[in-house]
Write an enzyme that holds these catalytic residues in place. Structure first.
Site, PDB file in Angstrom:
ATOM      1  N   ASP A  67       0.970  -1.195  -0.316  1.00  0.00           N
ATOM      2  CA  ASP A  67      -0.015   0.140   0.021  1.00  0.00           C
ATOM      3  C   ASP A  67       0.748   1.328   0.100  1.00  0.00           C
ATOM      4  OD1 ASP A  67       0.837  -0.506   2.481  1.00  0.00           O
ATOM      5  OD2 ASP A  67      -1.116  -1.133   3.182  1.00  0.00           O
ATOM      6  N   ASP A 136      -7.795  -3.293  14.196  1.00  0.00           N
ATOM      7  CA  ASP A 136      -9.010  -3.536  13.732  1.00  0.00           C
ATOM      8  C   ASP A 136      -9.217  -4.645  12.867  1.00  0.00           C
ATOM      9  OD1 ASP A 136      -8.068  -2.368  11.428  1.00  0.00           O
ATOM     10  OD2 ASP A 136      -9.405  -0.888  11.310  1.00  0.00           O
ATOM     11  N   HIS A 138      -7.191  -5.360   9.954  1.00  0.00           N
ATOM     12  CA  HIS A 138      -6.845  -4.806   8.509  1.00  0.00           C
ATOM     13  C   HIS A 138      -5.711  -5.696   8.363  1.00  0.00           C
ATOM     14  CE1 HIS A 138      -5.153  -0.927   9.760  1.00  0.00           C
ATOM     15  NE2 HIS A 138      -4.071  -1.740   9.395  1.00  0.00           N
ATOM     16  N   GLU A 143      -9.961  -1.916   5.428  1.00  0.00           N
ATOM     17  CA  GLU A 143     -10.450  -1.792   6.615  1.00  0.00           C
ATOM     18  C   GLU A 143     -11.715  -2.764   6.720  1.00  0.00           C
ATOM     19  OE1 GLU A 143      -8.593  -0.377   8.635  1.00  0.00           O
ATOM     20  OE2 GLU A 143      -8.018   1.659   8.075  1.00  0.00           O
TER      21      GLU A 143
HETATM   22  C1  F6R Z   1       1.278  -1.470   6.065  1.00  0.00           C
HETATM   23  C2  F6R Z   1      -0.120  -2.298   6.193  1.00  0.00           C
HETATM   24  C3  F6R Z   1      -0.597  -2.276   7.808  1.00  0.00           C
HETATM   25  C4  F6R Z   1       0.089  -2.699   8.710  1.00  0.00           C
HETATM   26  C5  F6R Z   1      -0.829  -2.704   9.965  1.00  0.00           C
HETATM   27  C6  F6R Z   1       0.096  -2.618  11.125  1.00  0.00           C
HETATM   28  O1  F6R Z   1       1.924  -1.617   4.708  1.00  0.00           O
HETATM   29  O2  F6R Z   1      -0.183  -2.889   5.236  1.00  0.00           O
HETATM   30  O3  F6R Z   1      -1.630  -3.113   7.202  1.00  0.00           O
HETATM   31  O4  F6R Z   1       0.881  -3.862   8.745  1.00  0.00           O
HETATM   32  O5  F6R Z   1      -1.342  -1.228  10.025  1.00  0.00           O
HETATM   33  O6  F6R Z   1       0.864  -1.537  11.271  1.00  0.00           O
HETATM   34  P1  F6R Z   1       1.986  -1.647  12.684  1.00  0.00           P
HETATM   35  O7  F6R Z   1       3.090  -2.623  12.141  1.00  0.00           O
HETATM   36  O8  F6R Z   1       2.661   0.006  12.541  1.00  0.00           O
HETATM   37  O9  F6R Z   1       1.411  -1.886  13.876  1.00  0.00           O
END
Ligand code: F6R
Length: 268
Positions: A67, A136, A138, A143
């Protein structure tokens, strides 16, 4: 889903790095799917160390990031392209022409997702997809409510994700509200998925992903449908799992199996 519970995030990242190294040993021109955020930083550090010790080589590897924030220039300090440069790409021998991160500035919003999917397909598809998980539930920026068949597209972030990611920006107001993200369906196309989760703040999402129903309200739960997913957790992230004892037993049994299988080649 294979669930590996480790005593610490360091140990989980070390084991995950060994799995990536084995993939590169098996196929030098592997296609890796990459994630940003705090979770994979230790894994990238371990991989950089292995590279410096001449144990792995990235010269033939191609990468696709999950992303990118919509509206951020690649050079913006908080863009995911900048993150990848800083924590990984600049410290390994991967040619930048082989690293793909969605273009947050695309003017072709409608067709961009299909083009990114086509780029992944023409590289041969993702061999190993690295994932984190949001509080959440994701994966990528899929989301709650995202279709489990979704492909790369622009997605609105939830206020929870915006607050979580505000730590990387000066103010919460600076966090973009939109991102281009690979879909749940894109992630499920990867041959193997490797998900990392650390800390008790992730324990509810981890429990729902592994032991809850498959639902678009917790998009990571779609990984239950994936034939080859390995989840590396520290003790805190695993604390809400009801079947923790079984996951430890299954790992012990798996180790015995590896002794007898052909997959016991020494680590690079
Ligand atoms: C980032 C991504 C997100 C993160 C998730 C956890 O490329 O795809 O799904 O993996 O938001 O983020 P952290 O590791 O910062 O807790």
């Amino acid at each position: 889903m294979r669930v590996i519970i480790c005593p610490s995030a360091e140990e989980a990242s070390r084991q995950a790095a060994n799995m990536v190294a084995k993939q590169l040993q098996k196929k030098a021109n592997s296609v890796l799917g990459l994630a940003t955020g705090d979770t994979p930083k230790k894994l990238y550090k371990q991989l950089i160390e292995k590279y410096r010790e001449n144990k792995i080589d990235f010269s033939e590897v191609t990468t696709f990031n999950l992303d990118e924030y919509f509206g951020l220039r690649p050079e913006h300090p908080q863009s995911y392209r900048s993150f990848m440069q800083e924590y990984f790409f600049s410290q390994i021998n991967i040619p930048s022409s082989q690293t793909f991160v969605p273009n947050g500035l695309t003017s072709d919003v409608e067709n961009y997702g299909a083009k990114y999917e086509a780029q992944i397909d023409s590289a041969g598809g993702i061999d190993l997809q690295i994932l984190g998980i949001g509080r959440d539930g994701h994966i990528g920026f899929n989301e709650p409510g995202s279709s489990l068949g979704s492909l790369t597209r622009v997605k609105a972030l939830t206020s929870e994700t915006i607050s979580d990611n505000a730590r990387f920006f000066n103010t919460k107001e600076q966090v973009p509200h939109l991102a281009i993200t690979m879909g749940v369906g894109s992630i499920l196309k990867a041959k193997t998925c490797l998900l990392l989760a650390f800390g008790s703040a992730k324990s509810k999402a981890v429990m729902e992903m592994i032991e809850g129903p498959i639902t678009s309200q917790v998009t990571a739960s779609a990984l239950q449908l994936h034939p080859q997913t390995v989840v590396f957790l520290d003790e805190e992230a695993a604390e809400k799992l009801a079947r923790k004892k079984y996951y430890h037993e299954a790992e012990a049994a798996q180790k015995q199996l590896e002794i007898f299988s052909s997959d016991n080649t020494p680590l690079p």
